[in-house]
Design a protein around this motif. Structure first.
Motif, mmCIF file in Angstrom:
data_model
loop_
_atom_site.group_PDB
_atom_site.id
_atom_site.type_symbol
_atom_site.label_atom_id
_atom_site.label_comp_id
_atom_site.label_asym_id
_atom_site.label_seq_id
_atom_site.Cartn_x
_atom_site.Cartn_y
_atom_site.Cartn_z
ATOM 1 N N LEU A 126 20.584 -7.314 -27.147
ATOM 2 C CA LEU A 126 21.206 -8.512 -26.601
ATOM 3 C C LEU A 126 20.685 -8.733 -25.188
ATOM 4 O O LEU A 126 20.508 -7.779 -24.416
ATOM 5 C CB LEU A 126 22.723 -8.372 -26.605
ATOM 6 N N ALA A 127 20.436 -9.981 -24.837
ATOM 7 C CA ALA A 127 19.807 -10.294 -23.555
ATOM 8 C C ALA A 127 20.628 -9.822 -22.366
ATOM 9 O O ALA A 127 20.068 -9.531 -21.296
ATOM 10 C CB ALA A 127 19.561 -11.798 -23.465
ATOM 11 N N ASP A 128 21.951 -9.709 -22.532
ATOM 12 C CA ASP A 128 22.780 -9.302 -21.398
ATOM 13 C C ASP A 128 22.626 -7.826 -21.044
ATOM 14 O O ASP A 128 23.214 -7.354 -20.067
ATOM 15 C CB ASP A 128 24.253 -9.652 -21.637
ATOM 16 N N LYS A 129 21.811 -7.101 -21.830
ATOM 17 C CA LYS A 129 21.520 -5.702 -21.488
ATOM 18 C C LYS A 129 20.507 -5.606 -20.344
ATOM 19 O O LYS A 129 20.274 -4.515 -19.806
ATOM 20 C CB LYS A 129 20.959 -4.966 -22.719
ATOM 21 N N ASN A 130 19.876 -6.734 -20.001
ATOM 22 C CA ASN A 130 18.911 -6.783 -18.897
ATOM 23 C C ASN A 130 17.762 -5.793 -19.067
ATOM 24 O O ASN A 130 17.334 -5.134 -18.127
ATOM 25 C CB ASN A 130 19.618 -6.546 -17.559
ATOM 26 N N ILE A 131 17.269 -5.707 -20.290
ATOM 27 C CA ILE A 131 16.102 -4.873 -20.587
ATOM 28 C C ILE A 131 14.879 -5.776 -20.585
ATOM 29 O O ILE A 131 14.791 -6.729 -21.366
ATOM 30 C CB ILE A 131 16.256 -4.178 -21.950
ATOM 31 N N THR A 132 13.934 -5.475 -19.713
ATOM 32 C CA THR A 132 12.727 -6.306 -19.636
ATOM 33 C C THR A 132 11.446 -5.501 -19.839
ATOM 34 O O THR A 132 10.383 -6.078 -20.025
ATOM 35 C CB THR A 132 12.643 -7.026 -18.275
ATOM 36 N N LYS A 133 11.560 -4.177 -19.773
ATOM 37 C CA LYS A 133 10.402 -3.315 -19.975
ATOM 38 C C LYS A 133 10.865 -2.029 -20.634
ATOM 39 O O LYS A 133 12.061 -1.711 -20.644
ATOM 40 C CB LYS A 133 9.702 -3.018 -18.648
ATOM 41 N N LEU A 134 9.937 -1.281 -21.191
ATOM 42 C CA LEU A 134 10.308 -0.082 -21.941
ATOM 43 C C LEU A 134 11.071 0.931 -21.098
ATOM 44 O O LEU A 134 11.991 1.588 -21.580
ATOM 45 C CB LEU A 134 9.061 0.575 -22.540
ATOM 46 N N SER A 135 10.713 1.064 -19.837
ATOM 47 C CA SER A 135 11.403 2.044 -18.995
ATOM 48 C C SER A 135 12.888 1.714 -18.825
ATOM 49 O O SER A 135 13.683 2.593 -18.478
ATOM 50 C CB SER A 135 10.722 2.155 -17.629
ATOM 51 N N ASP A 136 13.253 0.461 -19.092
ATOM 52 C CA ASP A 136 14.669 0.079 -19.011
ATOM 53 C C ASP A 136 15.488 0.691 -20.149
ATOM 54 O O ASP A 136 16.725 0.628 -20.132
ATOM 55 C CB ASP A 136 14.821 -1.447 -19.056
ATOM 56 N N LEU A 137 14.804 1.279 -21.134
ATOM 57 C CA LEU A 137 15.509 1.930 -22.246
ATOM 58 C C LEU A 137 16.018 3.320 -21.871
ATOM 59 O O LEU A 137 16.775 3.927 -22.643
ATOM 60 C CB LEU A 137 14.591 2.048 -23.469
ATOM 61 N N LYS A 138 15.628 3.826 -20.713
ATOM 62 C CA LYS A 138 16.089 5.153 -20.302
ATOM 63 C C LYS A 138 17.612 5.200 -20.252
ATOM 64 O O LYS A 138 18.249 4.326 -19.666
ATOM 65 C CB LYS A 138 15.511 5.514 -18.934
ATOM 66 N N GLY A 139 18.149 6.214 -20.931
ATOM 67 C CA GLY A 139 19.603 6.379 -20.959
ATOM 68 C C GLY A 139 20.300 5.524 -21.999
ATOM 69 O O GLY A 139 21.526 5.604 -22.151
ATOM 70 N N LYS A 140 19.538 4.723 -22.745
ATOM 71 C CA LYS A 140 20.121 3.847 -23.756
ATOM 72 C C LYS A 140 20.091 4.509 -25.134
ATOM 73 O O LYS A 140 19.359 5.463 -25.378
ATOM 74 C CB LYS A 140 19.350 2.521 -23.820
ATOM 75 N N THR A 141 20.908 3.971 -26.053
ATOM 76 C CA THR A 141 20.883 4.408 -27.447
ATOM 77 C C THR A 141 20.147 3.364 -28.273
ATOM 78 O O THR A 141 20.398 2.160 -28.146
ATOM 79 C CB THR A 141 22.301 4.590 -28.010
ATOM 80 N N VAL A 142 19.225 3.842 -29.120
ATOM 81 C CA VAL A 142 18.414 2.944 -29.945
ATOM 82 C C VAL A 142 18.596 3.322 -31.408
ATOM 83 O O VAL A 142 18.386 4.481 -31.789
ATOM 84 C CB VAL A 142 16.920 3.025 -29.559
ATOM 85 N N GLY A 143 18.998 2.373 -32.228
ATOM 86 C CA GLY A 143 19.185 2.627 -33.649
ATOM 87 C C GLY A 143 17.888 2.472 -34.422
ATOM 88 O O GLY A 143 17.161 1.497 -34.243
ATOM 89 N N GLY A 144 17.593 3.432 -35.270
ATOM 90 C CA GLY A 144 16.386 3.381 -36.097
ATOM 91 C C GLY A 144 16.639 4.002 -37.454
ATOM 92 O O GLY A 144 17.610 4.750 -37.637
#
Length: 335
Positions: A126-144
């Motif tokens: 969702l855009a409100d997560k303010n993720i704009t680059k891969l490094s912004d995924l640090k500390g996040k949970t990603v479903g796969g």
């Protein structure tokens, strides 16, 4: 649910109630008023990417090639490839990484042209997560989903961009449950096809969705295209050429008439998304064709080699070999 509607002079389309693998009597070989019956099994239940097939039926492109086309929903590229290998369908619409794995296990199937040449694999959020680059995924949970190419190559995506696997928490989610997991906030992001899932997420949540494409971050792999049984290629090469010509024309014309293509799908297909979702999905898919480089479905050896190398290095592809092992380029018209 819409019932299939098609003029008597047009090709017959069967969807919805048909099982993904279908029955052998739906394969080619029959004669329907001088036209050959041909079946195509999709990679999934119908969504916007598939609209060009319906457009080709509606516009008579398949009929002009002497083909009466039956389109069937799929249950994932893996199952579609099995249907092709088991001679239950003439053609499959499959993602390329699963095709590589299928051939490596001995399935007698080959690609006859990848259409989505820029891979649609992505990380969506969702855009409100303010993720704009891969490094912004640090500390996040990603479903796969374990077992698919996105999941297998995600660690390599991180490594290629200076990140460690421990920077991100990967949560195992069934393929059918990924969108719900994101919408319900159980994960911060999911791995998926952005052109399919992003419009669906927006329709379900009412929130804007953003994404990071693997292809834009050093991990481009060929996307979806046509596959056939090797026996079909040898037994009926003229039918294969005719089907591919009609499909290339369907995609080329649909790319210029997205409203018309999605109208055709809305008319002819059961269980398709809402019209506005279809339009967004096809609009996002068209640039992946790379039409500026040639006709739809015409590939080059370099793109195949890059995909094979990535799957060999990160996707556990054994005895990879050359592109010719997976791809027969003798059937596509270069336009």
């Amino acid at each position: 649910m819409r019932r299939l509607a098609i003029a008597a002079s047009a090709a017959v389309l069967l969807l919805g109630s048909l099982a993904a693998c279908g029955d052998s009597d739906e394969k080619s070989g029959g004669d329907a008023g001088g036209k050959k019956k041909v079946s195509l099994t999709l990679n999934w239940v119908p969504y916007g990417e598939h609209a060009p097939f319906y457009y080709g039926i509606k516009k008579g492109f398949y009929e002009a090639e002497g083909i009466e086309l039956t389109v069937k929903p799929g249950g994932g590229s893996g199952k579609t490839l099995q249907a092709v290998a088991q001679d239950q369908t003439d053609f499959g619409w499959s993602d390329t990484p699963p095709l590589l794995k299928a051939v490596a296990t001995g399935m007698k199937v080959k690609s006859v042209g990848v259409f989505l040449q820029k891979g649609p694999t992505s990380i969506e959020f969702l855009a409100d997560k303010n993720i704009t680059k891969l490094s912004d995924l640090k500390g996040k949970t990603v479903g796969g989903t374990p077992g698919d190419a996105l999941y297998a190559t995600f660690p390599a995506l991180l490594k290629a961009n200076g990140m460690a696997p421990t920077d991100v928490k990967v949560v195992n989610v069934d393929a059918a449950g990924k969108i719900a997991a994101l919408a319900e906030g159980k994960v911060d992001a999911i791995m998926g096809f952005f052109h399919d899932q992003a419009p669906t997420i927006e329709a379900k949540t009412g929130k804007k969705t953003s994404y990071l494409l693997y292809a834009d971050w050093g991990m481009n792999m060929l996307g979806t295209g046509l596959v056939a049984n090797e026996a079909t290629l040898k037994k009926d090469p003229e039918m294969v050429k005719a089907f591919i010509r009609a499909t290339q024309k369907s995609w080329a014309e649909a790319a210029k008439d997205i409203p018309g293509a999605t109208d055709a799908m809305a008319e002819l297909a059961d269980n398709e998304p809402a019209k506005e979702v279809l339009v967004k999905q096809l609009t996002l898919a068209v640039p992946l064709l790379k039409l500026d480089a040639g006709a739809p479905g015409v590939n080059d050896t370099q793109a195949w080699t890059e995909t094979i190398d990535l799957m060999s290095k990160y996707g556990d592809l054994k005895d990879a070999g050359s592109p010719e092992k997976y791809w027969d380029n003798t059937f596509t018209s270069k336009g």
